[in-house]
Design a protein around this motif. Structure first.
Motif, PDB file in Angstrom:
ATOM      1  N   THR A  38      31.517   5.816 -19.217  1.00  0.00           N
ATOM      2  CA  THR A  38      31.616   6.342 -17.857  1.00  0.00           C
ATOM      3  C   THR A  38      31.815   5.191 -16.871  1.00  0.00           C
ATOM      4  O   THR A  38      31.507   4.035 -17.178  1.00  0.00           O
ATOM      5  CB  THR A  38      30.344   7.119 -17.470  1.00  0.00           C
ATOM      6  N   GLU A  39      32.306   5.514 -15.686  1.00  0.00           N
ATOM      7  CA  GLU A  39      32.511   4.488 -14.658  1.00  0.00           C
ATOM      8  C   GLU A  39      31.181   3.847 -14.257  1.00  0.00           C
ATOM      9  O   GLU A  39      31.122   2.659 -13.953  1.00  0.00           O
ATOM     10  CB  GLU A  39      33.190   5.105 -13.430  1.00  0.00           C
ATOM     11  N   GLU A  40      30.133   4.654 -14.272  1.00  0.00           N
ATOM     12  CA  GLU A  40      28.803   4.140 -13.918  1.00  0.00           C
ATOM     13  C   GLU A  40      28.340   3.096 -14.925  1.00  0.00           C
ATOM     14  O   GLU A  40      27.859   2.023 -14.558  1.00  0.00           O
ATOM     15  CB  GLU A  40      27.807   5.293 -13.834  1.00  0.00           C
ATOM     16  N   LYS A  41      28.490   3.416 -16.215  1.00  0.00           N
ATOM     17  CA  LYS A  41      28.090   2.473 -17.260  1.00  0.00           C
ATOM     18  C   LYS A  41      29.011   1.256 -17.274  1.00  0.00           C
ATOM     19  O   LYS A  41      28.569   0.141 -17.561  1.00  0.00           O
ATOM     20  CB  LYS A  41      28.097   3.165 -18.622  1.00  0.00           C
ATOM     21  N   SER A  95      30.504  -0.142 -14.711  1.00  0.00           N
ATOM     22  CA  SER A  95      30.146  -1.029 -13.607  1.00  0.00           C
ATOM     23  C   SER A  95      28.863  -1.808 -13.889  1.00  0.00           C
ATOM     24  O   SER A  95      28.629  -2.865 -13.298  1.00  0.00           O
ATOM     25  CB  SER A  95      29.991  -0.215 -12.314  1.00  0.00           C
ATOM     26  N   ALA A  96      28.059  -1.276 -14.809  1.00  0.00           N
ATOM     27  CA  ALA A  96      26.787  -1.939 -15.142  1.00  0.00           C
ATOM     28  C   ALA A  96      26.953  -3.009 -16.222  1.00  0.00           C
ATOM     29  O   ALA A  96      26.028  -3.789 -16.464  1.00  0.00           O
ATOM     30  CB  ALA A  96      25.758  -0.905 -15.588  1.00  0.00           C
TER      31      ALA A  96
END
Length: 264
Positions: A56-59, A61-62
């Motif tokens: 995912t984009e969230e993961k 970015s992390a």
């Protein structure tokens, strides 16, 4: 008719003198169980891989290359399509190596037996690969490359870094061939060169897979070890003197796998 039978009885032993006895023995129950078990586990693993969710984009970015183990950190961001394509050359060469036994007069007559063993060796390594690839979440090195587009980074295939199936298949093939050669020709002076070649080909596959950004170094090493182990283990399982070594698929409550038992 009696003269023909007598002549056949006299000639047959001499004709057998030119045939080299196989150092292996096969058993229908053991081999069918091993191939069947590997097929089931491979199918199960592929189904898990098919349903694996992409990054995912969230993961994404992390993700931070500084959080990667120092052994692998240097390869974060690797991306080279030419290197990825180049890895196919030593891979296909490795897979084709065991076919040489079909050209050798001593091993050609045992190709049926050797083919079964080869399928087991590669199948065992790939069964381990598919399950690991399906359940373990690990982004490929190229995901860390800033020049890779967002769509490419979010492809589900990029969550299958651990471990390298290419290296595992290559190592299983070459080490299987080296072990079979060593068993058929235990006194051959060419054995060191055979083993060296068996080691170098999958190492080349690993080099290009890491350079291409498909795997970290640890992924290639694990694939190498698993492939080499299955390539060596299967012929040794079938050695006539190693009948006390047994491998069979195991299914229990909540798990599937392959059991290895050695009786001392």
């Amino acid at each position: 008719m009696k003269k023909i039978a007598l002549l056949f009885a006299l000639v047959l032993p001499y004709s057998l003198l030119g045939q080299k006895e196989s150092p292996y023995t096969t058993d229908f129950l053991t081999d069918a169980s091993l191939i069947g078990g590997a097929t089931v586990i491979n199918t199960w693993g592929l189904l898990v891989i098919k349903d694996k969710k992409p990054l995912t984009e969230e993961k994404l970015s992390a993700l931070n290359a500084e959080d990667i183990w120092f052994v692998d950190r240097w390869s974060a961001g690797n991306y080279d399509e030419k290197a990825s394509s180049a890895s196919d050359i030593p891979l296909y060469t490795s897979i084709a190596v065991p076919l040489i036994f079909a050209l050798n007069k001593d091993t050609r007559q045992h190709m049926g037996q050797l083919s079964i063993m080869y399928v087991e060796a590669v199948g065992l390594s790939l069964a381990t690969f598919t399950v690991s690839s399906g359940f373990i979440e690990k982004s490929r090195p190229k995901v860390y490359n800033p020049n890779l587009s967002l769509d490419e980074k979010l492809e589900s295939n990029n969550q299958r870094s651990f471990f390298s199936g290419h290296v595992a298949a290559a190592a299983a093939s070459t080490f299987f061939a080296a072990q079979v050669y060593a068993d058929f020709y235990p006194n051959s002076k060419a054995k060191p060169y055979i083993w060296a070649g068996a080691a170098l080909l999958p190492a080349a596959v690993g080099y290009y897979r890491v350079k291409g950004g498909n795997h970290f170094l640890s992924d290639a090493i694990v694939g190498y070890v698993i492939g080499a182990t299955s390539g060596i283990l299967i012929p040794r399982l079938h050695r006539r003197k190693d009948s006390n070594l047994k491998i069979a698929p195991e299914v229990g409550f909540g798990y599937q796998g392959i059991g290895i038992q050695y009786t001392f």
